[in-house]
Design a protein around this motif. Structure first.
Motif, short mmCIF file in Angstrom:
data_model
loop_
_atom_site.label_atom_id
_atom_site.label_comp_id
_atom_site.label_asym_id
_atom_site.label_seq_id
_atom_site.Cartn_x
_atom_site.Cartn_y
_atom_site.Cartn_z
N ASP A 88 -9.91 7.83 76.76
CA ASP A 88 -9.33 6.58 76.38
C ASP A 88 -10.19 5.59 76.57
OD1 ASP A 88 -9.03 7.09 79.19
OD2 ASP A 88 -6.90 6.99 78.82
N CYS A 113 -7.61 0.31 84.70
CA CYS A 113 -7.27 1.65 84.59
C CYS A 113 -8.41 2.54 84.77
CB CYS A 113 -6.11 2.05 83.50
SG CYS A 113 -5.10 3.39 83.96
N HIS A 115 -10.66 3.28 82.41
CA HIS A 115 -10.92 3.89 81.04
C HIS A 115 -12.43 3.55 80.58
CE1 HIS A 115 -6.49 4.07 79.87
NE2 HIS A 115 -6.72 4.49 80.99
N GLU A 150 -4.25 4.15 74.79
CA GLU A 150 -3.52 5.04 75.77
C GLU A 150 -2.38 4.14 76.38
OE1 GLU A 150 -1.67 6.81 78.60
OE2 GLU A 150 -2.98 5.18 79.30
N GLU A 151 -2.58 2.87 76.75
CA GLU A 151 -1.64 2.01 77.48
C GLU A 151 -0.56 1.40 76.64
OE1 GLU A 151 -1.75 1.59 80.64
OE2 GLU A 151 -3.73 1.92 81.23
N HIS A 181 -8.71 11.80 84.41
CA HIS A 181 -8.55 10.30 84.82
C HIS A 181 -8.90 10.11 86.29
CE1 HIS A 181 -6.58 6.52 84.97
NE2 HIS A 181 -6.02 6.75 83.82
N GLU A 350 1.43 9.19 80.34
CA GLU A 350 -0.07 9.42 79.65
C GLU A 350 0.04 9.86 78.35
OE1 GLU A 350 -3.20 10.16 79.19
OE2 GLU A 350 -4.12 8.93 80.73
ZN LIG Z 1 -5.35 5.21 82.32
#
Ligand SMILES: [Zn+2]
Ligand SMILES: [Zn+2]
Length: 408
Positions: A88, A113, A115, A150-151, A181, A350
């Motif tokens: 992502d 996060c 990514h 993704e968020e 992740h 997710e």
């Molecule tokens: Zn994430």
């Protein structure tokens, strides 16, 4: 099993690492919110082109964007179905406080996060596997999926709708999907997963409570939505406790309570509640959402107020449960003997869930916490920064699963 020795794989990864670190920091410095990952998308395409990996860009166009930022790339291989690897690319609306040299140059947007790390890892896997494919055939075709949003934006669902798992002109359908992740609470070097549900189904709600406002000195002439909304906040806590099997799990959190902006002696006519509902099982999720709507309405009714509740909130899609198939986790375990399969599922959401609903999949986490430290800033924290020492670990995990190559 593919006849490439682990030492050769590690050698190739070591050669790519300095550039991957530079790429990761470049992505960190230039973050994009969901469906606005134009910088990352361009860098991904540039790196794939440099490595002579064929790709298709412009996928998964967002509701308000002119062009899709999603990219899918592929390498040929012997098997009839491809192994899919996913990253992502989106960042978060958070003001960065890391103070690092590669801190975000986009005000109020940061890769909190990790990514940026995921994207760099998948670029690295594509580069290493492309080099391995020179002069030999990979055991399985590989599909590299770089997705937006993704968020909350369900970029994975749009990638799937645009055919990222399907047969492509020079690549067969995707048979299995793998995603990873970075995990701040696990030590560097550790890789963890579990069979079954791993991340929760999530839905965001907004409830508008409507009463009748007026002077605070004469409450008997009004229907106070603040008192009704307060009752709702309390009452919905009974849903998980009283409507869900105690062995199952669920959570309802009210995260915003908005009411009143006039004088201190005015009862407003409306109040708004926002928050999230989560569960690790689709059936439990349905019960939570149904009971939430009922309890909200009945609670407010006791105070003479009416409610409108919705789970349809712009930019915040509902996510299903991510379910790891025993088969895909088994394939992961076969190539990563040190893999821990005892990870506790998390109530985080997710959108990898959308892939796991389509093909047997495994989502796993890689430790980020540096040696000698008890903790590091968590995901979505303004001081979080992906640990570059985990890049090679992620690349190796993805390469091993693509090669079906046993660990040592
Ligand atoms: Zn994430
Ligand atoms: Zn996140």
């Amino acid at each position: 099993m593919h006849q490439i020795d682990p030492a050769r794989l590690r050698q190739l990864i070591q050669e790519e690492l300095p550039e991957l670190i530079e790429i990761r920091r470049d992505l960190h410095q230039n973050p994009g919110l969901s469906y606005q990952e134009t910088y990352a998308s361009a860098r991904v395409r540039e790196e794939l082109a440099k490595a002579s990996v064929p790709f298709l860009g412009g996928l998964a166009k967002g509701p308000k964007s002119d062009v899709g930022t999603g990219v899918v790339a592929w390498l040929p291989g012997a098997a009839a179905a491809a192994v899919g690897l996913r990253a992502d690319m989106d960042a978060l609306p958070i003001r960065e406080e890391t103070g690092c040299a590669h801190a975000s140059v986009v005000p109020g947007v940061m890769h909190a996060c990790g990514h940026d790390g995921h994207t760099a890892i998948l670029i690295g896997a594509a580069k290493v596997l492309a080099r391995m494919a020179q002069g030999s055939t990979l055991p399985q075709p590989v599909r590299f999926i770089f997705q937006p949003a993704e968020e909350g934006g369900a970029g994975a669902a749009r990638m799937i709708a645009d055919g990222c798992l399907d047969v492509m002109p020079s690549s067969p359908r995707v048979g299995h999907m793998f995603g990873l992740h970075g995990w701040p609470s696990a030590p560097l070097g550790e890789i963890l997963t579990c069979v079954g549900p791993i991340t929760a189904a999530t839905a965001c709600f907004e409830v508008t409570v409507t009463g009748r406002g007026g002077h605070a000195a004469f409450p008997h002439f009004n229907q106070d939505p603040i008192v009704a909304a307060s009752a709702i906040v309390g009452a919905v806590q009974s849903i998980v406790a009283r409507n869900v099997d105690p062995i199952a799990s669920g959570v309802i959190s009210v995260t915003q309570f908005l009411a009143g902006d006039g004088a201190h002696n005015v009862i407003p006519s409306t109040a708004t509640l926002r928050g999230t509902i989560r569960a690790l099982d689709t059936g439990v999720m349905e019960v939570l959402k149904r009971r939430f709507t009922e309890v909200v309405s009945l609670s407010a009714g006791a105070y003479g107020c009416t409610t409108e509740a919705t789970y349809e909130i712009e930019g915040l899609a509902e996510y299903p449960v991510t379910i790891n198939s025993p088969e895909a986790v088994g394939a992961l375990k076969a190539v990563l003997p040190k893999l821990h399969t005892s990870l506790q599922p998390v109530m985080g959401g997710e959108d990898f869930a959308f892939y796991s609903a389509r093909v047997p999949s495994a989502f796993f986490v890689i430790g980020l916490r540096p040696p000698g430290r008890d903790s590091m800033p968590g995901l979505h924290h303004p001081q979080f920064d992906f640990n570059d020492d985990a890049l090679g670990i992620g690349v190796e995990a993805f390469c091993r699963v693509a090669l079906g190559m046993a660990g040592d």
